[in-house]
Design an enzyme around this catalytic site. Structure first.
Site, PDB file in Angstrom:
ATOM      1  N   ASN A 135     -23.596 -37.950  92.102  1.00  0.00           N
ATOM      2  CA  ASN A 135     -22.641 -38.592  91.196  1.00  0.00           C
ATOM      3  C   ASN A 135     -23.361 -39.532  90.237  1.00  0.00           C
ATOM      4  O   ASN A 135     -23.059 -39.562  89.035  1.00  0.00           O
ATOM      5  CB  ASN A 135     -21.600 -39.384  91.979  1.00  0.00           C
ATOM      6  CG  ASN A 135     -20.667 -38.523  92.803  1.00  0.00           C
ATOM      7  OD1 ASN A 135     -20.212 -38.923  93.870  1.00  0.00           O
ATOM      8  ND2 ASN A 135     -20.345 -37.327  92.322  1.00  0.00           N
ATOM      9  N   GLU A 167     -15.823 -28.648  98.472  1.00  0.00           N
ATOM     10  CA  GLU A 167     -15.628 -28.754  97.038  1.00  0.00           C
ATOM     11  C   GLU A 167     -15.679 -27.386  96.359  1.00  0.00           C
ATOM     12  O   GLU A 167     -16.250 -26.419  96.902  1.00  0.00           O
ATOM     13  CB  GLU A 167     -16.704 -29.670  96.441  1.00  0.00           C
ATOM     14  CG  GLU A 167     -16.622 -29.888  94.930  1.00  0.00           C
ATOM     15  CD  GLU A 167     -15.314 -30.522  94.451  1.00  0.00           C
ATOM     16  OE1 GLU A 167     -14.253 -29.919  94.719  1.00  0.00           O
ATOM     17  OE2 GLU A 167     -15.358 -31.581  93.806  1.00  0.00           O
ATOM     18  N   HIS A 187     -12.831 -33.930  98.252  1.00  0.00           N
ATOM     19  CA  HIS A 187     -13.537 -33.892  96.980  1.00  0.00           C
ATOM     20  C   HIS A 187     -12.571 -33.891  95.788  1.00  0.00           C
ATOM     21  O   HIS A 187     -11.371 -33.666  95.950  1.00  0.00           O
ATOM     22  CB  HIS A 187     -14.423 -32.643  96.933  1.00  0.00           C
ATOM     23  CG  HIS A 187     -15.313 -32.507  98.132  1.00  0.00           C
ATOM     24  ND1 HIS A 187     -16.576 -33.036  98.191  1.00  0.00           N
ATOM     25  CD2 HIS A 187     -15.103 -31.913  99.337  1.00  0.00           C
ATOM     26  CE1 HIS A 187     -17.112 -32.781  99.374  1.00  0.00           C
ATOM     27  NE2 HIS A 187     -16.235 -32.095 100.086  1.00  0.00           N
ATOM     28  N   ARG A 229     -11.573 -39.423  98.059  1.00  0.00           N
ATOM     29  CA  ARG A 229     -12.833 -38.705  97.907  1.00  0.00           C
ATOM     30  C   ARG A 229     -13.884 -39.400  98.782  1.00  0.00           C
ATOM     31  O   ARG A 229     -13.700 -40.532  99.231  1.00  0.00           O
ATOM     32  CB  ARG A 229     -13.290 -38.736  96.449  1.00  0.00           C
ATOM     33  CG  ARG A 229     -12.423 -37.915  95.518  1.00  0.00           C
ATOM     34  CD  ARG A 229     -12.821 -38.120  94.073  1.00  0.00           C
ATOM     35  NE  ARG A 229     -14.169 -37.624  93.801  1.00  0.00           N
ATOM     36  CZ  ARG A 229     -14.776 -37.744  92.624  1.00  0.00           C
ATOM     37  NH1 ARG A 229     -14.166 -38.375  91.631  1.00  0.00           N
ATOM     38  NH2 ARG A 229     -15.989 -37.254  92.431  1.00  0.00           N
ATOM     39  N   HIS A 230     -14.976 -38.722  99.006  1.00  0.00           N
ATOM     40  CA  HIS A 230     -16.132 -39.327  99.668  1.00  0.00           C
ATOM     41  C   HIS A 230     -16.625 -40.514  98.832  1.00  0.00           C
ATOM     42  O   HIS A 230     -16.254 -40.672  97.655  1.00  0.00           O
ATOM     43  CB  HIS A 230     -17.247 -38.288  99.767  1.00  0.00           C
ATOM     44  CG  HIS A 230     -17.511 -37.627  98.439  1.00  0.00           C
ATOM     45  ND1 HIS A 230     -18.269 -38.217  97.448  1.00  0.00           N
ATOM     46  CD2 HIS A 230     -17.061 -36.454  97.925  1.00  0.00           C
ATOM     47  CE1 HIS A 230     -18.298 -37.431  96.397  1.00  0.00           C
ATOM     48  NE2 HIS A 230     -17.573 -36.352  96.649  1.00  0.00           N
ATOM     49  N   ARG A 236     -21.425 -35.526 102.426  1.00  0.00           N
ATOM     50  CA  ARG A 236     -20.883 -36.760 101.844  1.00  0.00           C
ATOM     51  C   ARG A 236     -19.526 -37.154 102.439  1.00  0.00           C
ATOM     52  O   ARG A 236     -19.218 -38.337 102.548  1.00  0.00           O
ATOM     53  CB  ARG A 236     -20.801 -36.643 100.323  1.00  0.00           C
ATOM     54  CG  ARG A 236     -20.094 -35.402  99.781  1.00  0.00           C
ATOM     55  CD  ARG A 236     -20.415 -35.283  98.293  1.00  0.00           C
ATOM     56  NE  ARG A 236     -19.749 -34.191  97.597  1.00  0.00           N
ATOM     57  CZ  ARG A 236     -20.250 -32.956  97.499  1.00  0.00           C
ATOM     58  NH1 ARG A 236     -21.383 -32.651  98.117  1.00  0.00           N
ATOM     59  NH2 ARG A 236     -19.618 -32.035  96.797  1.00  0.00           N
TER      60      ARG A 236
END
Length: 307
Positions: A92, A156, A221, A85-86, A135
């Site tokens: 987040n 995403e 994502h 993932r980023h 991201r």
């Protein structure tokens, strides 16, 4: 390859080879080759020596997709796939879903460590795939790799009108949607957004490209990786939305004779926890009742809809 398969059960390699050879001989006794002349009225795809394809009377969407899938497989190639993932984002940290926010300080630290990992592991020549979202592009910018492709299909899952909200806000503002998603997370579609099923369909071309062979490093994502990893590991669709894909972790997928193996490489950089466990049916039904939703058989209907 023979002695490393799951079917040998750890027996002596020579015995395993003899057993495998005998099995092939038994297959040949009952195997009947399809003939391009005698079986022209049948629909079939005949594969010879992995690379030769004979396609006869294919005339439906599913049949065409099956042929396309088989023709893109490269079973003689054993690529290692790297997924991550980023880095952690500001969204987040705030517990918000979706959006297109920048990396947090820890997210940038992860990007730096990810670049160091790629160099030390000799992965700098791998092609890198990212989504179009800020991201993933920011995370990928720390890698030394020069071959970078951006896929819109890797974006995403679209949360529709819930985009940018926290789960607490969704439960407060849209209690029926929050409960219905927990009831069937794979098929539930956000209002003006997507479901996991929609996402799997969107990812079909990406999965085809992965099947063509060749190692690759993918930055995308949580929901996207759940679908891809679920496919590679043959996880039931109803469990896909609950696969754990933590932040600041590289997921290494290595093909085996009967599937793939997953290895998680953690970087020890703290991050928000974005995973939400599967809820019990009892707690979901209570929330549905509190939201004014009636249960009719296996269907949940908004209160008053069938008056």
């Amino acid at each position: 390859a023979v002695v490393s398969t799951q079917s040998t059960g750890g027996c002596d390699p020579d015995d395993a080879f003899q057993d495998f050879s005998q099995r092939i001989k038994n297959y040949k006794k009952v195997y009947q080759t399809l003939s391009l002349e005698l079986d022209r009225e049948l629909t079939f795809i005949r594969v010879s020596n992995v690379t030769q394809f004979h396609i006869n009377s294919v005339n439906s969407t599913i049949q065409s997709k099956s042929a396309y899938f088989l023709m893109n497989l490269r079973p003689h190639i054993q690529p290692t796939l790297y997924f991550t993932r980023h880095g952690e984002t500001e969204f987040n940290m705030d517990g918000k879903i979706g959006g297109d926010s920048c990396l947090s300080e820890n997210g940038r630290r992860y990007g730096e460590e990810l670049g160091r990992f790629v160099r030390e592991e000799g992965l700098s020549e791998l092609p890198v795939w990212t989504s179009l979202m800020r991201r993933t592009l920011e995370t990928g910018s720390y890698l030394p790799n020069t071959s970078v492709e951006r896929y819109k299909a890797l974006n995403e899952l679209d949360a529709g009108q819930c985009d940018g909200l926290t789960y607490q806000q969704i439960e407060t503002d849209y209690p029926e949607e929050f409960a219905l998603r927990d009831l069937d997370k794979y098929n539930y579609r956000y209002p003006r957004g997507e479901s996991y099923h929609d996402l799997c369909c969107r990812l079909e071309p990406v999965i085809m490209d992965l099947e063509k062979g060749g190692s690759v490093f993918v930055i995308c994502h949580q929901a996207v990786l759940r679908c891809i990893v679920g496919y590679l590991l043959d996880i039931p669709v109803e469990e896909i939305p609950y696969i754990k894909i933590p932040l600041h972790t590289v997921i290494k997928i290595v093909p085996t004779a009967y599937g793939c193996e997953r290895e998680d490489i953690k970087f020890g950089i703290s991050s928000a926890i974005t995973h939400r466990d599967k809820q019990s049916v009892e707690s979901i039904e209570k929330r549905l009742i509190d939201a004014g939703i009636n249960k009719v058989g296996s269907t949940y209907l908004w209160n008053g809809l069938l008056s």
